[in-house]
Scaffold this motif. Structure first.
Motif, mmCIF file in Angstrom:
data_model
loop_
_atom_site.group_PDB
_atom_site.id
_atom_site.type_symbol
_atom_site.label_atom_id
_atom_site.label_comp_id
_atom_site.label_asym_id
_atom_site.label_seq_id
_atom_site.Cartn_x
_atom_site.Cartn_y
_atom_site.Cartn_z
ATOM 1 N N PRO A 250 0.398 -1.431 0.424
ATOM 2 C CA PRO A 250 -0.349 -0.222 0.347
ATOM 3 C C PRO A 250 1.174 1.397 -0.202
ATOM 4 O O PRO A 250 1.614 1.059 0.491
ATOM 5 C CB PRO A 250 -0.602 -0.439 1.229
ATOM 6 N N LEU A 252 0.665 5.750 1.138
ATOM 7 C CA LEU A 252 -0.003 6.858 1.202
ATOM 8 C C LEU A 252 0.662 7.414 0.465
ATOM 9 O O LEU A 252 2.098 8.036 0.798
ATOM 10 C CB LEU A 252 0.746 6.653 3.058
ATOM 11 N N THR A 254 1.496 11.607 1.676
ATOM 12 C CA THR A 254 0.725 13.096 2.581
ATOM 13 C C THR A 254 0.594 14.478 2.145
ATOM 14 O O THR A 254 2.247 14.979 2.205
ATOM 15 C CB THR A 254 1.130 13.089 4.095
ATOM 16 N N PRO A 277 -3.308 -0.715 -3.655
ATOM 17 C CA PRO A 277 -4.363 0.318 -1.868
ATOM 18 C C PRO A 277 -2.851 2.203 -1.856
ATOM 19 O O PRO A 277 -2.079 1.899 -2.026
ATOM 20 C CB PRO A 277 -3.858 -0.539 -1.481
ATOM 21 N N THR A 279 -4.196 6.108 -0.783
ATOM 22 C CA THR A 279 -4.518 6.204 -0.445
ATOM 23 C C THR A 279 -3.947 8.182 -0.437
ATOM 24 O O THR A 279 -2.791 8.137 0.101
ATOM 25 C CB THR A 279 -4.930 5.846 1.993
ATOM 26 N N LYS A 281 -4.218 11.805 1.719
ATOM 27 C CA LYS A 281 -4.488 12.457 3.545
ATOM 28 C C LYS A 281 -3.519 13.843 3.187
ATOM 29 O O LYS A 281 -2.608 13.926 2.579
ATOM 30 C CB LYS A 281 -3.462 11.993 4.305
ATOM 31 N N TYR A 302 -1.144 10.327 10.514
ATOM 32 C CA TYR A 302 -1.452 9.837 9.754
ATOM 33 C C TYR A 302 -0.503 8.689 8.817
ATOM 34 O O TYR A 302 -0.987 7.517 8.936
ATOM 35 C CB TYR A 302 -1.730 10.320 8.372
ATOM 36 N N PHE A 306 -1.642 4.418 9.464
ATOM 37 C CA PHE A 306 -1.328 3.766 7.733
ATOM 38 C C PHE A 306 0.120 2.441 8.278
ATOM 39 O O PHE A 306 -0.602 1.964 8.483
ATOM 40 C CB PHE A 306 -0.234 5.071 6.881
ATOM 41 N N SER A 309 -2.563 -0.018 9.966
ATOM 42 C CA SER A 309 -3.091 -1.034 9.585
ATOM 43 C C SER A 309 -2.646 -2.375 8.345
ATOM 44 O O SER A 309 -3.000 -2.728 7.581
ATOM 45 C CB SER A 309 -3.618 -0.023 8.339
#
Length: 310
Positions: A250, A252, A254, A277, A279, A281, A302, A306, A309
């Protein structure tokens, strides 16, 4: 070994951060060097033998490893992660002993470092990249056998003309710049050095004017010089795995809300259709290199959420 104790810039910047984010004298990272092809790569480490995850930090073209530990590393270490930042060739306190430096060397050196770290002391791998470091750690992830997560402040596919137009200093000259760079490199001018702030939107590095002046005068970060062949290889680099095929871990993003250098749209262009995946933020009120308290607190929150998770 060279030490950041001799660099005034990071100390001045540290003093401009919110008090809760300032690195105190009793919480400085451990400074080390790691040999890569005869170069002494400088490391800033927060060791934690008991940690499950090790977070590898990589800077962009206007920052260095210590500056990443200031806004991110030391706070993540306080949450129980091992953290290590490397100064790549031409930045920070790394001692460069090779004559040619290309963007591929940045990718390979960081990849080799992660392999060496995990062979020495295995921990689950998290990659964090600020600015140009975002897509660099993505490229490194493509070359690793195992990676558990990627955190980026932006992801820039530098060979995409739309991304180049948004991120370079003089976008209207792009049609000329690339052929000129190609010609100069082919004519043996590739080793000629040029200040990176002459080509990039370095004035948008940080939204704090006092901090910007410090960055622009710091030869270890925003006032560094790079070889023409590094720039050419940077803007023509092909990702090892296209984002539409990447499913290793995954990611992320930011995204600083008030980032005027690399707004959200350029990362969305670069990561369009990614298989893994992904994401997003938003860091409220934050600039490209975030120094704003609200955005910094959200970054840590965050990132921690992350990783937990995964």
């Amino acid at each position: 070994m060279k030490s950041y104790n001799s660099n005034a810039a990071w100390k001045q910047l540290n003093g401009l951060l919110p008090i809760d984010f300032q690195i105190k004298e009793d919480n400085l990272p451990v400074e080390e060097t790691w040999d890569w092809n005869g170069n002494k790569m400088h490391l800033d480490r927060y060791p934690n033998p008991a940690a499950e995850y090790r977070i590898f930090l990589h800077h962009g073209v206007g920052t260095n490893g210590r500056q990443l530990n200031m806004i991110f590393g030391h706070k993540m270490a306080a949450l129980g992660y091992e953290v290590v930042a490397m100064d790549n060739l031409g930045y920070g306190l790394t001692e460069v002993n090779q004559k040619d430096i290309k963007y591929e060397d940045w990718v390979q050196s960081f990849t080799d470092f992660i392999h060496a770290e995990n062979k020495r002391d295995y921990k689950k791998t998290i990659l964090y990249g600020l600015s140009a470091g975002g897509m660099l750690v993505y490229s490194v992830a493509c070359l690793l056998k195992e990676v558990h997560g990627i955190i980026g402040m932006c992801f820039l596919k530098n060979d995409d003309k739309r991304v180049q137009y948004e991120t370079v200093k003089f976008p209207k000259t792009n049609w000329l710049a690339l052929p000129l760079l190609r010609s100069l490199c082919s004519l043996s001018f590739g080793k000629v050095r040029i200040p990176i702030k002459g080509l990039s939107k370095m004035n948008d590095l940080v939204n704090n004017k006092e901090a910007l002046e410090i960055f622009l005068a710091d030869e270890l970060s925003a006032n560094s010089s790079v070889q023409l062949q590094f720039i050419y290889s940077f803007v023509t680099y092909q990702l090892p795995i296209p984002v539409a095929q990447f499913d290793k871990c995954p990611l992320l993003l930011t995204q600083p809300e008030k980032d005027t250098w690399t707004p959200l749209a350029v990362s969305q262009i670069s990561m369009e259709g990614i298989k893994a995946p992904f994401t997003i933020k938003i860091l409220e009120d934050a600039g490209h290199y975030p120094m704003e308290e609200k955005g910094l607190k959200q970054l840590i929150q965050y990132a921690d959420e992350f990783i937990k998770s995964l």
